[in-house]
Design a protein around this motif. Structure first.
Motif, short mmCIF file in Angstrom:
data_model
loop_
_atom_site.label_atom_id
_atom_site.label_comp_id
_atom_site.label_asym_id
_atom_site.label_seq_id
_atom_site.Cartn_x
_atom_site.Cartn_y
_atom_site.Cartn_z
N ARG A 155 -0.43 -8.79 1.03
CA ARG A 155 0.18 -7.67 0.45
C ARG A 155 0.76 -8.06 -0.82
O ARG A 155 1.87 -7.56 -1.80
N GLU A 156 0.57 -8.60 -1.55
CA GLU A 156 0.74 -9.31 -3.25
C GLU A 156 -0.34 -7.71 -3.33
O GLU A 156 0.32 -6.64 -4.15
N ALA A 189 4.94 -2.98 -4.48
CA ALA A 189 6.88 -2.69 -4.10
C ALA A 189 6.53 -1.05 -3.95
O ALA A 189 7.65 -0.93 -3.52
N GLU A 190 5.61 -0.63 -3.28
CA GLU A 190 5.93 0.87 -2.73
C GLU A 190 4.82 0.96 -1.06
O GLU A 190 4.52 0.44 -0.72
N PRO A 231 8.31 -0.73 1.68
CA PRO A 231 7.94 -2.41 1.44
C PRO A 231 8.52 -2.92 2.93
O PRO A 231 8.06 -4.67 2.54
N ARG A 232 9.89 -2.85 3.47
CA ARG A 232 10.20 -3.78 3.59
C ARG A 232 10.01 -3.80 4.66
O ARG A 232 10.65 -5.00 5.76
#
Length: 334
Positions: free
Chosen positions: A94-95, A99-100, A190-191
């Motif tokens: 995830r990192e 955030a896209e 990203p949600r």
């Protein structure tokens, strides 16, 4: 947009071709399968990849390196000690994914699906995710994906597709139903991480898609008729190789030595293969460093060195059964 290529699987149904490498790293017409995936994605301007590793991780790294020869950059994640499943793989990355919105692609497919068109569908839909689907015209054994009547939205998963019965084919009063199947390509917001708990060991469908459908979240459908092949079994690997070879009947890897008296048709050879006098091969896969003794005949088979199989702790339960003959291990494909 970043891309997650899934490459951690064991490839048990491709055993023994996957003895010393994972499924995405097996050679496919002279190039690692996952290399085709990287080149395919790069054509759409996708440059930042994350590749997850578990089984035989070094084989994938050897196939892709840092990505520079494909004009891309690759980061790797490792799943230790156990494989994490698709949802766990995303959690583990995830990192790196940021955030896209990002693309997820299975590392065992060959396709010419238009990724740009799929991304446009996703942007226009405003959906939480977009699944790339394909009509399962042959009704192969893939899970049916259910959609809304206008086919714009995915509503859930159905049963496994099955061949039509003779009675269903003869019944002209109903239009024949062509089920949709998932291609292993999807775009997610990203949600998605709102649904994926830390440290999860699971596939993405029960963790994300199932709860999202239950909450009425929009999952868009992008349906395509493009070419798509999944190299999940040895017979499929051979059939797809032969289909991609078009006018050629034999593919030969590097440093192969073939006697002039050998007869070879509809076959694939990897690297450093030796075919001796009066050998006859038809619909056969010959793996690296195999020697085929003079005067022998093989048809509908995959062949690897027997010493590789002898060194295995166990043969996977899903693997096709084989036998040792001389210095080789033969797997009939019938």
């Amino acid at each position: 947009m970043k891309t997650m290529i899934l490459a951690a699987g064991f490839g048990t149904r491709l055993f023994p071709l996957t003895i010393d490498r994972t499924k995405p790293a097996i050679p496919f017409l002279g190039k690692p399968l996952v290399g085709y995936v990287a080149e395919y994605l790069a054509k759409f301007g996708l440059k930042e990849f994350v590749v997850n590793l578990h089984h035989q991780p070094d084989s994938v790294i050897a196939a892709l390196g840092d990505g520079s020869r494909f004009g891309v950059h690759i980061d790797y994640t490792r799943e230790l000690p156990d494989i994490l499943g698709t949802a766990g793989a995303l959690d583990n990355a995830r990192e790196l994914l940021g955030a896209e919105p990002f693309l997820i692609v299975n590392g065992k497919i060959i396709t010419d699906i238009d990724i740009a068109a799929a991304m446009e569908t996703h942007r226009e839909s405003g959906a939480l995710a977009t699944m790339v689907l394909k009509p399962n015209v042959k009704r192969e054994k893939f899970t049916i994906v259910n959609t809304s009547k206008d086919r714009k939205w995915v509503t859930g998963l159905g049963e496994m597709a099955r061949p039509l019965t003779e009675e269903e084919i003869r019944d002209t009063t109903h239009e024949l139903f062509t089920p949709l199947m998932f291609t292993g390509i999807h775009i997610v917001e990203p949600r998605v991480f709102d649904y994926i708990p830390r440290g999860v060991y699971s596939d993405i469908f029960p963790v994300f898609y199932g709860p999202a459908w239950a909450k009425g979240k929009k999952i868009a459908a992008h349906i395509t008729d493009a070419e798509w092949f999944e190299l999940s079994t040895i017979p499929r690997y051979l059939d797809i190789s032969l289909a991609m070879m078009k006018d050629s009947h034999v593919f030969t890897g590097s440093n192969c030595r073939i006697a002039r008296s050998a007869s070879i048709r509809d076959s694939v050879m990897w690297d450093d293969v030796t075919i001796n006098d009066d050998v006859s091969l038809y619909r056969t896969i010959i793996a690296d460093d195999v020697t085929i003794e003079a005067g022998t005949h093989f048809e509908n088979a995959a062949i690897v060195r027997a010493d590789m199989v002898r060194s295995c702790k166990e043969i996977p339960e899903k693997a096709l059964k084989g036998y040792i003959q001389g210095e080789n291990y033969i797997v009939p494909l019938n």
